[in-house]
Design a protein around this motif. Sequence first.
Motif, PDB file in Angstrom:
ATOM      1  N   ALA A   1      42.341  37.588  -0.411  1.00  8.80           N
ATOM      2  CA  ALA A   1      41.313  38.611  -0.594  1.00  8.80           C
ATOM      3  C   ALA A   1      40.114  38.002  -1.297  1.00  8.80           C
ATOM      4  O   ALA A   1      40.262  37.304  -2.303  1.00  8.80           O
ATOM      5  N   VAL A   2      38.920  38.261  -0.754  1.00  5.27           N
ATOM      6  CA  VAL A   2      37.670  37.841  -1.389  1.00  5.27           C
ATOM      7  C   VAL A   2      37.013  39.101  -1.941  1.00  5.27           C
ATOM      8  O   VAL A   2      36.615  39.983  -1.179  1.00  5.27           O
ATOM      9  N   LEU A   3      36.925  39.199  -3.260  1.00  8.02           N
ATOM     10  CA  LEU A   3      36.457  40.410  -3.912  1.00  8.02           C
ATOM     11  C   LEU A   3      34.971  40.334  -4.251  1.00  8.02           C
ATOM     12  O   LEU A   3      34.406  39.248  -4.410  1.00  8.02           O
ATOM     13  N   ALA A   4      34.357  41.505  -4.393  1.00  9.88           N
ATOM     14  CA  ALA A   4      32.961  41.604  -4.819  1.00  9.88           C
ATOM     15  C   ALA A   4      32.895  41.976  -6.296  1.00  9.88           C
ATOM     16  O   ALA A   4      31.925  42.564  -6.760  1.00  9.88           O
ATOM     17  N   CYS A   5      33.929  41.618  -7.048  1.00  8.19           N
ATOM     18  CA  CYS A   5      34.012  41.925  -8.477  1.00  8.19           C
ATOM     19  C   CYS A   5      34.864  40.851  -9.119  1.00  8.19           C
ATOM     20  O   CYS A   5      35.270  39.879  -8.472  1.00  8.19           O
ATOM     21  N   GLY A   6      35.133  40.996 -10.412  1.00  9.80           N
ATOM     22  CA  GLY A   6      36.009  40.060 -11.081  1.00  9.80           C
ATOM     23  C   GLY A   6      37.416  40.106 -10.521  1.00  9.80           C
ATOM     24  O   GLY A   6      37.885  41.170 -10.079  1.00  9.80           O
ATOM     25  N   VAL A   7      38.105  38.980 -10.543  1.00  3.98           N
ATOM     26  CA  VAL A   7      39.446  38.936  -9.935  1.00  3.98           C
ATOM     27  C   VAL A   7      40.464  39.708 -10.763  1.00  3.98           C
ATOM     28  O   VAL A   7      41.603  39.900 -10.322  1.00  3.98           O
ATOM     29  N   ASP A   8      40.064  40.150 -11.954  1.00  2.50           N
ATOM     30  CA  ASP A   8      40.957  40.984 -12.765  1.00  2.50           C
ATOM     31  C   ASP A   8      40.657  42.470 -12.612  1.00  2.50           C
ATOM     32  O   ASP A   8      41.287  43.299 -13.270  1.00  2.50           O
ATOM     33  N   VAL A   9      39.723  42.803 -11.730  1.00  2.00           N
ATOM     34  CA  VAL A   9      39.327  44.200 -11.509  1.00  2.00           C
ATOM     35  C   VAL A   9      39.924  44.670 -10.186  1.00  2.00           C
ATOM     36  O   VAL A   9      39.505  44.208  -9.127  1.00  2.00           O
ATOM     37  N   PRO A  10      40.915  45.555 -10.186  1.00  2.00           N
ATOM     38  CA  PRO A  10      41.483  46.038  -8.916  1.00  2.00           C
ATOM     39  C   PRO A  10      40.529  47.033  -8.260  1.00  2.00           C
ATOM     40  O   PRO A  10      40.441  48.191  -8.670  1.00  2.00           O
ATOM     41  N   TYR A  11      39.799  46.575  -7.262  1.00  5.71           N
ATOM     42  CA  TYR A  11      38.865  47.470  -6.575  1.00  5.71           C
ATOM     43  C   TYR A  11      39.043  47.305  -5.078  1.00  5.71           C
ATOM     44  O   TYR A  11      39.010  46.184  -4.576  1.00  5.71           O
ATOM     45  N   PRO A  12      39.228  48.420  -4.359  1.00  9.46           N
ATOM     46  CA  PRO A  12      39.319  49.787  -4.861  1.00  9.46           C
ATOM     47  C   PRO A  12      40.630  50.020  -5.631  1.00  9.46           C
ATOM     48  O   PRO A  12      41.622  49.340  -5.380  1.00  9.46           O
ATOM     49  N   ARG A  13      40.597  50.993  -6.534  1.00  8.06           N
ATOM     50  CA  ARG A  13      41.760  51.220  -7.387  1.00  8.06           C
ATOM     51  C   ARG A  13      43.002  51.584  -6.578  1.00  8.06           C
ATOM     52  O   ARG A  13      44.127  51.314  -6.982  1.00  8.06           O
ATOM     53  N   GLY A  14      42.772  52.227  -5.436  1.00  8.17           N
ATOM     54  CA  GLY A  14      43.906  52.578  -4.592  1.00  8.17           C
ATOM     55  C   GLY A  14      44.622  51.368  -4.027  1.00  8.17           C
ATOM     56  O   GLY A  14      45.732  51.497  -3.497  1.00  8.17           O
ATOM     57  N   HIS A  15      44.012  50.203  -4.110  1.00 10.13           N
ATOM     58  CA  HIS A  15      44.631  48.980  -3.617  1.00 10.13           C
ATOM     59  C   HIS A  15      45.064  48.058  -4.755  1.00 10.13           C
ATOM     60  O   HIS A  15      45.230  46.855  -4.552  1.00 10.13           O
ATOM     61  N   ALA A  16      45.245  48.624  -5.947  1.00  7.96           N
ATOM     62  CA  ALA A  16      45.657  47.802  -7.092  1.00  7.96           C
ATOM     63  C   ALA A  16      46.984  47.093  -6.816  1.00  7.96           C
ATOM     64  O   ALA A  16      47.142  45.902  -7.116  1.00  7.96           O
ATOM     65  N   GLU A  17      47.938  47.812  -6.237  1.00  9.98           N
ATOM     66  CA  GLU A  17      49.235  47.196  -5.944  1.00  9.98           C
ATOM     67  C   GLU A  17      49.101  46.113  -4.887  1.00  9.98           C
ATOM     68  O   GLU A  17      49.699  45.030  -4.999  1.00  9.98           O
ATOM     69  N   LEU A  18      48.302  46.375  -3.850  1.00  9.85           N
ATOM     70  CA  LEU A  18      48.103  45.391  -2.785  1.00  9.85           C
ATOM     71  C   LEU A  18      47.449  44.130  -3.330  1.00  9.85           C
ATOM     72  O   LEU A  18      47.888  43.003  -3.029  1.00  9.85           O
ATOM     73  N   ILE A  19      46.406  44.292  -4.142  1.00 11.42           N
ATOM     74  CA  ILE A  19      45.724  43.127  -4.716  1.00 11.42           C
ATOM     75  C   ILE A  19      46.673  42.365  -5.638  1.00 11.42           C
ATOM     76  O   ILE A  19      46.674  41.132  -5.670  1.00 11.42           O
ATOM     77  N   GLY A  20      47.508  43.106  -6.380  1.00  8.29           N
ATOM     78  CA  GLY A  20      48.495  42.452  -7.237  1.00  8.29           C
ATOM     79  C   GLY A  20      49.490  41.626  -6.445  1.00  8.29           C
ATOM     80  O   GLY A  20      49.855  40.514  -6.854  1.00  8.29           O
ATOM     81  N   ARG A  21      49.921  42.142  -5.304  1.00 10.35           N
ATOM     82  CA  ARG A  21      50.850  41.383  -4.448  1.00 10.35           C
ATOM     83  C   ARG A  21      50.200  40.110  -3.934  1.00 10.35           C
ATOM     84  O   ARG A  21      50.841  39.051  -3.887  1.00 10.35           O
TER      85      ARG A  21
END
Length: 424
Positions: free
Chosen positions: A217-237
Amino acid sequence: MTPGADGRRGAGQDPSSAGVRRRIPERDPDEAPEAGPGKTVSGQERLARAALTRIVEPGDEHGGRWLRECGAVELLRRITTRDGTAERLGGMTPKRLAGYRLRAEDVDPGRDLAAVAALGGRFVCPGDREWPSQLDDLADARPTGLWVRGPRDLRLWALRSVAVVGARACTPYGSHMAAGLGAGLAELGWVVVSGAAFGVDGAAHRGALAVGGATMAVLACGVDVPYPRGHAELIGRMAEQGLVVGELPPSDHPTRSRFILRNRVIAALTRGTVVVEAEYRSGSLVTARCAQRLGRFTMGVPGPATSGLSAGVHELLRGEGVLVTDASEVAELVGDIGELAPARRGPVHPRDLLDEVSARVLDALPYRGAVGGREVARTAGTSADEALGRLYELHSLGFVERDGEGWRLTPSPLRNGDARRGGA
């Protein structure tokens, strides 16, 4: 008045910038004699670049040019001191410099590096062994550095990666196609890259993860910021099993412009970009057009001509985009020699295996009723003996049967693709 050897600030120095300079050591005891391919950048360079990610916006070509001309350490020094050297940079306006210096007041690169390290991450710079050199194609819009979470090697994963992007508010069809592409590409050994957004992005990531594949995943925010919040689990995985990367330092939040600028990184990082559902005005098309400018492959998955979510994809396909429908077609385009998609053809029916004369004889029999051998020969355009011989062959294969002195079709050809079924 200039700072003395004891580090005290002189009268001409900006108080807010002194703290930044104290956080950047003048000399790195472990500094390599030079930085280049296969080498790791110095600690001083890394700290300066980490600081600049808070000062210079992603994609700022002015900042990229100054970075190329001066180097990270010198550029940071010029921005954070008031010795007049920053004003001499070409294109540096008072307004721009004031904005940089305002941001520099709270910069603490050591704190940011510690924050990402606490997450098991790192900051990768140009010159590091892990730096993907294809990002250099962005020239002065190249990222200052990338903040990375995840156990995988960024450079190695980027070498065999494909971007799958598309609409956030996608249809069930778009979600299905994106998940199928993600799973299929992962099974073929490709890394699936996307932006972790709702819709197509999330479906592509989940498709890859579902088969135990690789995804980034290439994010438009800090890598410690789960965005969108609904994908926090997905980004964590993905941070645990794959990679999560971004240009912005820890805790930074996304903005509309940062999403658009993020897309250039996705385009440059990968061998090609696949667009699944996109309207005429779509960030996904920005990614595809950037990929085209960089000489990467651009592909699109077609959809209904009546769907507004397919309009942008179809416009792309009318230009230089290539139509694809599954992972094997994508791999054939972006992969190495020999990675060919399977040949496409419809089902093979028994009558397709007949030679030309036998097929004509079979076609000469009426849909209903029976006819004699001479009439079959006349219709098929062959001799009576030839027609009779072919009829006996067709009888042994189950296509025809005797009816008194004549011949008729058996029901089986109608169930195996007879061209005359249903009036076709």
